[in-house]
Design an enzyme around this catalytic site. Structure first.
Site, PDB file in Angstrom:
ATOM      1  N   LYS A  16      -2.833  -3.322   1.940  1.00 18.21           N
ATOM      2  CA  LYS A  16      -3.090  -4.552   1.186  1.00 18.21           C
ATOM      3  C   LYS A  16      -3.651  -5.646   2.096  1.00 18.21           C
ATOM      4  O   LYS A  16      -4.642  -6.287   1.768  1.00 18.21           O
ATOM      5  CB  LYS A  16      -1.792  -5.066   0.522  1.00 18.21           C
ATOM      6  CG  LYS A  16      -1.140  -4.071  -0.430  1.00 18.21           C
ATOM      7  CD  LYS A  16       0.096  -4.649  -1.093  1.00 18.21           C
ATOM      8  CE  LYS A  16       1.228  -5.005  -0.144  1.00 18.21           C
ATOM      9  NZ  LYS A  16       1.844  -3.842   0.547  1.00 18.21           N
ATOM     10  N   ARG A  91       6.195  -8.841  -6.910  1.00 20.66           N
ATOM     11  CA  ARG A  91       6.867  -7.655  -6.397  1.00 20.66           C
ATOM     12  C   ARG A  91       8.004  -7.193  -7.296  1.00 20.66           C
ATOM     13  O   ARG A  91       8.641  -6.189  -7.021  1.00 20.66           O
ATOM     14  CB  ARG A  91       7.455  -8.012  -5.031  1.00 20.66           C
ATOM     15  CG  ARG A  91       6.881  -7.206  -3.895  1.00 20.66           C
ATOM     16  CD  ARG A  91       7.559  -7.733  -2.648  1.00 20.66           C
ATOM     17  NE  ARG A  91       7.401  -6.841  -1.556  1.00 20.66           N
ATOM     18  CZ  ARG A  91       6.465  -6.963  -0.630  1.00 20.66           C
ATOM     19  NH1 ARG A  91       5.561  -7.909  -0.702  1.00 20.66           N
ATOM     20  NH2 ARG A  91       6.426  -6.122   0.366  1.00 20.66           N
ATOM     21  N   ARG A 130       1.338   0.913  13.382  1.00 14.49           N
ATOM     22  CA  ARG A 130       0.730  -0.420  13.231  1.00 14.49           C
ATOM     23  C   ARG A 130       1.173  -1.361  14.349  1.00 14.49           C
ATOM     24  O   ARG A 130       2.339  -1.410  14.722  1.00 14.49           O
ATOM     25  CB  ARG A 130       1.132  -1.046  11.894  1.00 14.49           C
ATOM     26  CG  ARG A 130       0.683  -2.515  11.808  1.00 14.49           C
ATOM     27  CD  ARG A 130       0.806  -3.097  10.447  1.00 14.49           C
ATOM     28  NE  ARG A 130       2.162  -3.127   9.960  1.00 14.49           N
ATOM     29  CZ  ARG A 130       2.498  -3.519   8.733  1.00 14.49           C
ATOM     30  NH1 ARG A 130       1.562  -3.887   7.890  1.00 14.49           N
ATOM     31  NH2 ARG A 130       3.753  -3.518   8.353  1.00 14.49           N
ATOM     32  N   ARG A 163       5.940  -5.053  14.271  1.00 13.87           N
ATOM     33  CA  ARG A 163       6.767  -5.805  13.338  1.00 13.87           C
ATOM     34  C   ARG A 163       8.181  -5.234  13.319  1.00 13.87           C
ATOM     35  O   ARG A 163       8.349  -4.025  13.371  1.00 13.87           O
ATOM     36  CB  ARG A 163       6.152  -5.726  11.926  1.00 13.87           C
ATOM     37  CG  ARG A 163       5.558  -7.044  11.478  1.00 13.87           C
ATOM     38  CD  ARG A 163       4.698  -6.894  10.258  1.00 13.87           C
ATOM     39  NE  ARG A 163       5.437  -6.525   9.052  1.00 13.87           N
ATOM     40  CZ  ARG A 163       4.873  -6.448   7.837  1.00 13.87           C
ATOM     41  NH1 ARG A 163       3.592  -6.737   7.688  1.00 13.87           N
ATOM     42  NH2 ARG A 163       5.589  -6.097   6.797  1.00 13.87           N
ATOM     43  N   ARG A 174      12.092   0.044   2.659  1.00 16.60           N
ATOM     44  CA  ARG A 174      11.042  -0.727   1.970  1.00 16.60           C
ATOM     45  C   ARG A 174      10.381   0.135   0.900  1.00 16.60           C
ATOM     46  O   ARG A 174      10.055  -0.336  -0.199  1.00 16.60           O
ATOM     47  CB  ARG A 174      10.000  -1.232   2.974  1.00 16.60           C
ATOM     48  CG  ARG A 174      10.521  -2.372   3.839  1.00 16.60           C
ATOM     49  CD  ARG A 174       9.755  -2.500   5.138  1.00 16.60           C
ATOM     50  NE  ARG A 174       8.358  -2.851   4.969  1.00 16.60           N
ATOM     51  CZ  ARG A 174       7.432  -2.648   5.908  1.00 16.60           C
ATOM     52  NH1 ARG A 174       7.752  -2.081   7.067  1.00 16.60           N
ATOM     53  NH2 ARG A 174       6.188  -2.991   5.685  1.00 16.60           N
TER      54      ARG A 174
END
Ligand code: AP5
Ligand code: MG
Length: 216
Positions: A16, A91, A130, A163, A174
């Site tokens: 996203k 969400r 990431r 992160r 998540r």
């Protein structure tokens, strides 16, 4: 005319943020990432940040009323007049209802929904790879870098950070939260607006070309 009111929808790690940045620059409208807004509040230690920190680190959701308040303020600002790309909001179905209430009070067009579709196991791998450049904020996939010590955007050395919620156990939580609370939001939009489904497993460039062609 190309549609400029967009909800970028998808699981954690579906791409996203990556696609929202590209779209925002192509369409010249703001990229509104609720995750980025919350992370900034956490790093500044504001009241919002204090509330959000432990929730985010566990991969749970910040309460709907808080998120609705944040989005209302952003959407009412001048910068969203010509369009907006929502990344990470709504969400929950409750957040989608709050968004409808906000839009009914301000003169902004109703958004289309773009769903980036990526399987869970690809996501777990992607998110563990990431990193973000602490100097310029650029997001990379470590595997796609020739030199893993240098940011391809600003040239900073050894600046990549991971992160806190990209730890495997948190990633899996998540995803669980996504399937239980967020995925049902698509049902809410069925019949209300156009839902464009895009295969998010293709290359970044292919995905953004597909999105642009479907928006046109
Ligand atoms: P948020 O920041 O929104 O995180 P998220 O939804 O979990 O999504 P990510 O940012 O992890 O992934 P992304 O889809 O943006 O993927 P990216 O482009 O980075 O939210 C964080 C937390 O804040 C939540 O858990 C919650 O606690 C809270 N929060 C936020 N909004 C909220 C709300 N509305 N209500 C309640 N709580 C809220 O890409 C991922 C990786 O893949 C990168 O390394 C990238 O380089 C790579 N990649 C991207 N595209 C491709 C591709 N096509 N091929 C290969 N690699 C790719
Ligand atoms: Mg993101």
């Amino acid at each position: 005319m190309i549609k400029k009111q967009i909800i970028l929808f998808g699981a954690p790690g579906a791409g996203k943020g990556t696609q929202a940045k590209i779209l925002a620059s192509k369409l010249n409208v703001p990229h509104i990432s609720t995750g980025d807004i919350l992370r900034e509040a956490v790093s500044k230690g504001t009241e919002l940040g204090e509330k959000a920190k432990t929730i985010m680190e566990a991969g749970e959701l910040v309460p709907d009323e808080i998120m609705g308040g944040i989005i209302k303020e952003v959407l009412m600002s001048e910068k969203c007049k010509e369009g907006y790309i929502l990344d990470g909001f709504p969400r929950t179905t409750k957040q989608a209802e709050l968004l409808d209430q906000i839009l009914s009070h301000i003169d902004l067009d109703y958004p289309v929904v773009i769903e980036l579709n990526v399987e869970d196991e690809i996501i777990v791998h992607r998110l563990s790879m990431r990193r973000m450049c602490s100097n310029c904020g650029y997001i990379v996939n470590l595997e796609s870098l020739e030199n893993q010590d240098v940011c391809p955007n600003c040239g900073a050395k050894n600046s990549f950070i991971k992160r806190k919620d990209d730890d495997e156990a948190v990633i899996r939580n998540r995803l669980k939260v996504y399937h239980e609370s967020t995925k049902p939001v698509l049902k809410y939009y069925e019949g209300k607006t156009e839902i464009i489904i895009v295969d998010g497993t293709q290359s970044v460039e292919q995905v953004s070309e597909l999105i642009i062609s479907k928006l046109s």
